[in-house]
Design an enzyme around this catalytic site. Sequence first.
Site, PDB file in Angstrom:
ATOM      1  N   ALA A   1     -10.922   1.071  11.981  1.00 57.00           N
ATOM      2  CA  ALA A   1     -11.775   1.779  11.023  1.00 57.00           C
ATOM      3  C   ALA A   1     -13.230   1.886  11.469  1.00 57.00           C
ATOM      4  O   ALA A   1     -14.004   2.647  10.901  1.00 57.00           O
ATOM      5  CB  ALA A   1     -11.707   1.090   9.663  1.00 57.00           C
TER       6      ALA A   1
ATOM      7  N   ARG B   1     -22.003   1.279  19.185  1.00 49.67           N
ATOM      8  CA  ARG B   1     -22.518   1.058  20.534  1.00 49.67           C
ATOM      9  C   ARG B   1     -22.132   2.164  21.521  1.00 49.67           C
ATOM     10  O   ARG B   1     -22.677   2.267  22.608  1.00 49.67           O
ATOM     11  CB  ARG B   1     -22.032  -0.316  21.048  1.00 49.67           C
TER      12      ARG B   1
ATOM     13  N   LYS C   1     -14.634   5.705  17.477  1.00 51.73           N
ATOM     14  CA  LYS C   1     -14.413   4.932  18.705  1.00 51.73           C
ATOM     15  C   LYS C   1     -12.964   4.961  19.172  1.00 51.73           C
ATOM     16  O   LYS C   1     -12.696   5.182  20.356  1.00 51.73           O
ATOM     17  CB  LYS C   1     -14.847   3.486  18.487  1.00 51.73           C
TER      18      LYS C   1
ATOM     19  N   SER D   1      -6.661  -5.144  17.772  1.00 52.96           N
ATOM     20  CA  SER D   1      -7.885  -4.340  17.746  1.00 52.96           C
ATOM     21  C   SER D   1      -7.591  -2.976  18.347  1.00 52.96           C
ATOM     22  O   SER D   1      -7.056  -2.889  19.454  1.00 52.96           O
ATOM     23  CB  SER D   1      -8.983  -5.017  18.558  1.00 52.96           C
ATOM     24  N   GLY D   2      -7.969  -1.947  17.626  1.00 51.13           N
ATOM     25  CA  GLY D   2      -7.694  -0.584  18.088  1.00 51.13           C
ATOM     26  C   GLY D   2      -8.519  -0.170  19.285  1.00 51.13           C
ATOM     27  O   GLY D   2      -8.311   0.894  19.855  1.00 51.13           O
TER      28      GLY D   2
ATOM     29  N   GLY E   1     -16.648 -13.260  20.892  1.00 47.43           N
ATOM     30  CA  GLY E   1     -16.712 -14.467  20.078  1.00 47.43           C
ATOM     31  C   GLY E   1     -16.187 -15.642  20.892  1.00 47.43           C
ATOM     32  O   GLY E   1     -15.244 -15.501  21.659  1.00 47.43           O
TER      33      GLY E   1
ATOM     34  N   GLU F   1     -19.492 -15.895  16.802  1.00 47.62           N
ATOM     35  CA  GLU F   1     -19.852 -14.624  17.433  1.00 47.62           C
ATOM     36  C   GLU F   1     -21.049 -14.823  18.354  1.00 47.62           C
ATOM     37  O   GLU F   1     -21.918 -15.653  18.094  1.00 47.62           O
ATOM     38  CB  GLU F   1     -20.172 -13.576  16.361  1.00 47.62           C
TER      39      GLU F   1
ATOM     40  N   ASN G   1     -12.514 -15.197  22.043  1.00 46.89           N
ATOM     41  CA  ASN G   1     -11.560 -14.655  21.082  1.00 46.89           C
ATOM     42  C   ASN G   1     -11.222 -13.216  21.487  1.00 46.89           C
ATOM     43  O   ASN G   1     -12.103 -12.384  21.628  1.00 46.89           O
ATOM     44  CB  ASN G   1     -12.201 -14.686  19.689  1.00 46.89           C
TER      45      ASN G   1
ATOM     46  N   LYS H   1      -1.031  34.640  34.109  1.00 42.51           N
ATOM     47  CA  LYS H   1      -0.915  34.190  32.716  1.00 42.51           C
ATOM     48  C   LYS H   1       0.335  34.803  32.124  1.00 42.51           C
ATOM     49  O   LYS H   1       0.523  36.015  32.227  1.00 42.51           O
ATOM     50  CB  LYS H   1      -2.146  34.613  31.912  1.00 42.51           C
TER      51      LYS H   1
HETATM   52  C1  UD1 Z   1     -14.513  -8.642  17.706  1.00 43.43           C
HETATM   53  C2  UD1 Z   1     -14.534 -10.100  17.292  1.00 43.43           C
HETATM   54  C3  UD1 Z   1     -14.920 -10.961  18.482  1.00 43.43           C
HETATM   55  C4  UD1 Z   1     -13.982 -10.719  19.628  1.00 43.43           C
HETATM   56  C5  UD1 Z   1     -13.908  -9.224  19.976  1.00 43.43           C
HETATM   57  C6  UD1 Z   1     -12.811  -8.963  20.982  1.00 43.43           C
HETATM   58  C7  UD1 Z   1     -15.199 -10.027  14.923  1.00 43.43           C
HETATM   59  C8  UD1 Z   1     -16.288 -10.306  13.951  1.00 43.43           C
HETATM   60  N1  UD1 Z   1     -15.482 -10.284  16.210  1.00 43.43           N
HETATM   61  O1  UD1 Z   1     -15.850  -8.273  18.046  1.00 43.43           O
HETATM   62  O2  UD1 Z   1     -14.872 -12.340  18.122  1.00 43.43           O
HETATM   63  O3  UD1 Z   1     -14.375 -11.466  20.765  1.00 43.43           O
HETATM   64  O4  UD1 Z   1     -13.617  -8.460  18.793  1.00 43.43           O
HETATM   65  O5  UD1 Z   1     -12.790  -7.639  21.411  1.00 43.43           O
HETATM   66  O6  UD1 Z   1     -14.130  -9.633  14.516  1.00 43.43           O
HETATM   67  N2  UD1 Z   1     -13.069  -2.525  12.639  1.00 43.43           N
HETATM   68  C9  UD1 Z   1     -12.555  -2.117  11.425  1.00 43.43           C
HETATM   69  N3  UD1 Z   1     -13.341  -2.201  10.305  1.00 43.43           N
HETATM   70  C10 UD1 Z   1     -14.603  -2.693  10.343  1.00 43.43           C
HETATM   71  C11 UD1 Z   1     -15.132  -3.135  11.590  1.00 43.43           C
HETATM   72  C12 UD1 Z   1     -14.341  -3.046  12.729  1.00 43.43           C
HETATM   73  O7  UD1 Z   1     -11.415  -1.660  11.356  1.00 43.43           O
HETATM   74  O8  UD1 Z   1     -15.242  -2.735   9.280  1.00 43.43           O
HETATM   75  C13 UD1 Z   1     -12.237  -2.398  13.850  1.00 43.43           C
HETATM   76  C14 UD1 Z   1     -12.915  -1.610  14.951  1.00 43.43           C
HETATM   77  O9  UD1 Z   1     -12.606  -0.219  14.836  1.00 43.43           O
HETATM   78  C15 UD1 Z   1     -12.332  -2.224  16.214  1.00 43.43           C
HETATM   79  C16 UD1 Z   1     -11.973  -3.650  15.807  1.00 43.43           C
HETATM   80  O10 UD1 Z   1     -11.998  -3.675  14.382  1.00 43.43           O
HETATM   81  O11 UD1 Z   1     -11.159  -1.544  16.631  1.00 43.43           O
HETATM   82  C17 UD1 Z   1     -12.969  -4.673  16.361  1.00 43.43           C
HETATM   83  O12 UD1 Z   1     -14.262  -4.373  15.868  1.00 43.43           O
HETATM   84  P1  UD1 Z   1     -15.536  -4.437  16.801  1.00 43.43           P
HETATM   85  O13 UD1 Z   1     -16.715  -4.035  16.011  1.00 43.43           O
HETATM   86  O14 UD1 Z   1     -15.283  -3.734  18.070  1.00 43.43           O
HETATM   87  O15 UD1 Z   1     -15.632  -6.015  17.062  1.00 43.43           O
HETATM   88  P2  UD1 Z   1     -16.306  -6.747  18.286  1.00 43.43           P
HETATM   89  O16 UD1 Z   1     -17.789  -6.731  18.096  1.00 43.43           O
HETATM   90  O17 UD1 Z   1     -15.783  -6.239  19.562  1.00 43.43           O
HETATM   91 CA    CA Z   2     -14.609  -4.417  20.163  1.00 45.53          CA
END
Ligand code: UD1
Ligand code: CA
Length: 439
Positions: free
Chosen positions: A17, A22, A29, A108-109, A147, A164, A179, A361
């Site tokens: 989501a 960044r 993303k 994580s997506g 993290g 974090e 993590n 074509k």
């Molecule tokens: C996160 C972890 C971190 C870990 C890293 C690994 C947290 C707080 N931190 O950090 O410990 O080392 O991943 O890659 O979780 N997303 C949502 N909703 C939100 C926010 C984010 O669905 O409100 C999704 C993002 O789209 C993304 C994933 O969650 O796919 C991770 O979020 P991101 O902001 O990239 O976390 P990191 O800062 O990488």
């Molecule tokens: Ca990330």
Amino acid sequence: MSEKSHKPRTAIAIMAAGKGTRLKSKHPKVLHEVGGKPLLAHVIASARKVAAAEDIYAIIGHEADLVQRTVGDTGIRFVRQEPQRGTGHALMCAAKALANYETVIVLSGDAPLISSATIQKLCDFHERNRAAMTLLSAHLENPTGYGRVLRSGSKSNDVKAIVEEKSCTPAQRKIREINSGFYAFSVQALFAHIEELKTDNPHGEYYLTDMAAVLRRAKKRVLAVQTENPSEILGSNTRAELVELDQKMRMEKCRELMADGVTIFNPASCVIDSEVEIGADTTIEPFVQLLGKTRIGSDCRIRSYSVVQNSQIADSVMIRPGCVLDGARVETGAVLGPYSHLRPGSEIGEGAHVGNFVETKKVKLGKKSKANHLTYLGDAEIGEGVNIGAGTITCNYDGVHKHTTVIEDGVFVGSDSTLVAPVKLGKGSYVGAASCSRL
Ligand code: UD1
Ligand code: CA
């Protein structure tokens, strides 16, 4: 199988989501591409191969409609997170959808290299140890940005907390166990305590990572299992990381192709998408791009600076330098280029030749027919053994409608001929140079 040995019901939830601040992009993303496919599509593909997972959910929010449309054909389910208040909040929003499962695996997506085998191992470890939360950790030489995992003791699998980067003390910053952002949770334990998450952190968000400390406080079991393949967990928060992942993925693809008998000179200069198939004994020269659902047979040679997209190439085809193909089909032994442009619907027959500065074509060019120089062939059916002279143009467009040109077997079209469609050149006919043919 008896009721008692019934396997726990497991779901996968992919967090997708986030906005991806960044990346400094207006596009979500998880739709940014690596290896020719959106980040999220890679994660979904791995999730679908996990045998234990009964259902897959993507938690979407930023540009949710677009994300859902882009990956909707995978058959997964969607949960909305509005607004996006952190990874912990993402799971809060999925509480209702996940209520009837025993275990949820959270992915994580934005980490597209994860393999189904690693997800499965995380799930097995979690269930074998009856943990409330198990996180997949990795040992990274450079842990910056991730993290950090705080263990209870050096030998135990127990985790005290995840901190974090931004909240790390200088000593914690030196910890190299990070993590990955992949977890397994007991659904019951997760949602019994998720409301205890707070937003007292630099981002003012609900961090899913804080569930480690929350569950520990509730005397629940929190474990970490280290992955053997740290490169699988790499995320893509910045453009530089995206490009790094893209290169990793493409190099891996080249390695697979080479292992199957394809020669790729200078693979680092080539761009080959993950779904491309190539037969043995085909040679790919430097600076070639093979994109989308392209299939190439064996014994072909694709010379430098050619870009081939969503095209089917049979065996023993020679593509000379600088050709551009999109949605084309090329039969065995054909020769293209240099500098041919085959647009969608181009079907080049067995042993046919398409030469320099020839654009096609929606054209069928029959067996052994030739269009060797400076020609436009659009909306045409061309038979076998036809010679199209230099500078021939099919005038397929009258300003309003497109019309078809039919050229039957054995026709000789002289140089600089203009064929005003609709027009038909009967079998074996001869068109003199610099003529204009029309009905
Ligand atoms: C996160 C972890 C971190 C870990 C890293 C690994 C947290 C707080 N931190 O950090 O410990 O080392 O991943 O890659 O979780 N997303 C949502 N909703 C939100 C926010 C984010 O669905 O409100 C999704 C993002 O789209 C993304 C994933 O969650 O796919 C991770 O979020 P991101 O902001 O990239 O976390 P990191 O800062 O990488
Ligand atoms: Ca990330």
